[in-house]
Design an enzyme around this catalytic site. Sequence first.
Site, PDB file in Angstrom:
ATOM      1  N   MET A 101      44.364  30.627  17.363  1.00 55.89           N
ATOM      2  CA  MET A 101      45.579  30.664  16.553  1.00 55.89           C
ATOM      3  C   MET A 101      46.732  31.217  17.386  1.00 55.89           C
ATOM      4  O   MET A 101      46.630  32.328  17.919  1.00 55.89           O
ATOM      5  CB  MET A 101      45.376  31.564  15.320  1.00 55.89           C
ATOM      6  CG  MET A 101      44.276  31.108  14.389  1.00 55.89           C
ATOM      7  SD  MET A 101      44.079  32.236  12.975  1.00 55.89           S
ATOM      8  CE  MET A 101      43.275  33.625  13.788  1.00 55.89           C
ATOM      9  N   GLY A 189      48.608  36.407  16.532  1.00 53.70           N
ATOM     10  CA  GLY A 189      47.938  35.692  17.612  1.00 53.70           C
ATOM     11  C   GLY A 189      46.497  36.129  17.811  1.00 53.70           C
ATOM     12  O   GLY A 189      46.242  37.290  18.095  1.00 53.70           O
ATOM     13  N   SER A 190      45.556  35.212  17.676  1.00 54.07           N
ATOM     14  CA  SER A 190      44.157  35.629  17.694  1.00 54.07           C
ATOM     15  C   SER A 190      43.235  34.414  17.711  1.00 54.07           C
ATOM     16  O   SER A 190      43.662  33.301  17.992  1.00 54.07           O
ATOM     17  CB  SER A 190      43.868  36.505  16.479  1.00 54.07           C
ATOM     18  OG  SER A 190      44.481  35.967  15.322  1.00 54.07           O
ATOM     19  N   ARG A 191      41.962  34.642  17.314  1.00 53.42           N
ATOM     20  CA  ARG A 191      40.975  33.573  17.389  1.00 53.42           C
ATOM     21  C   ARG A 191      39.816  33.837  16.423  1.00 53.42           C
ATOM     22  O   ARG A 191      39.497  34.980  16.112  1.00 53.42           O
ATOM     23  CB  ARG A 191      40.472  33.511  18.831  1.00 53.42           C
ATOM     24  CG  ARG A 191      39.249  32.666  19.075  1.00 53.42           C
ATOM     25  CD  ARG A 191      39.019  32.598  20.560  1.00 53.42           C
ATOM     26  NE  ARG A 191      37.622  32.585  20.914  1.00 53.42           N
ATOM     27  CZ  ARG A 191      37.166  32.734  22.154  1.00 53.42           C
ATOM     28  NH1 ARG A 191      38.003  32.938  23.139  1.00 53.42           N
ATOM     29  NH2 ARG A 191      35.886  32.690  22.404  1.00 53.42           N
TER      30      ARG A 191
END
Length: 232
Positions: A101, A189-191
């Site tokens: 993301m 912001g990440s995953r």
Amino acid sequence: MSVSMLSTFVKPMHKEGIKFVAIFAAVTLVLFLIADFLGWIGVGLTVWCYYFFRDPKRSIPVREGLIVSPADGVVSLIEKATPPEELGCGTEPLTRVSVFMNVFNCHVNRAPVAGTIKAMAYRPGKFFNAALDKASSDNERNSLCIEMADGRELVVVQIAGLVARRILGFVQKGQTLRTGERFGLIRFGSRLDVYLPEGVKPMVALGQTMVAGETVLADLKSDEAQRTAREE
């Protein structure tokens, strides 16, 4: 502008974003007192902050056996990997699908499958770029093991990214989830990593754009081979 057109651009905002939007708006007012051009920059950033925390409604597929994407974003990795050891889900490598993301994606996370949260584990860590492979092992993360009705387990992991500094969870161990139900959020912001049950093949490909709660990631009832795709 019709209501339907308005709803296309204006989405509901998650309550976690209210204080951030308020802070951005207050700073924007101060910037306008300094210089108009700074104020308009603040307006743009405030709109972005609201957009980041948007929480749109989704159309969740209801057919039994479907695994949906837990996040908006792009499939960045598909590979064999061992689930986080702190969950106690074994050491057998499983197919891991990672959805990255960026700061413009919706960051509300949704349950990939229906089931009961068998285990949860938070682990502090570093803040490498979430698109990198080592983010799965080194970054701050929050892991869930969901036990489905047939006894099989699926692991989903929230991973903080380069600018993410807070993983939020809305659920607890023993709670029952529906497919597509909101279970968490990651700021900026990440995953998300999904570890599929043994023998289940992903129905998505690298680079594919995912929609949380809507895009079918895999099908427990299908024996279809892992999908491939072409870019156009």
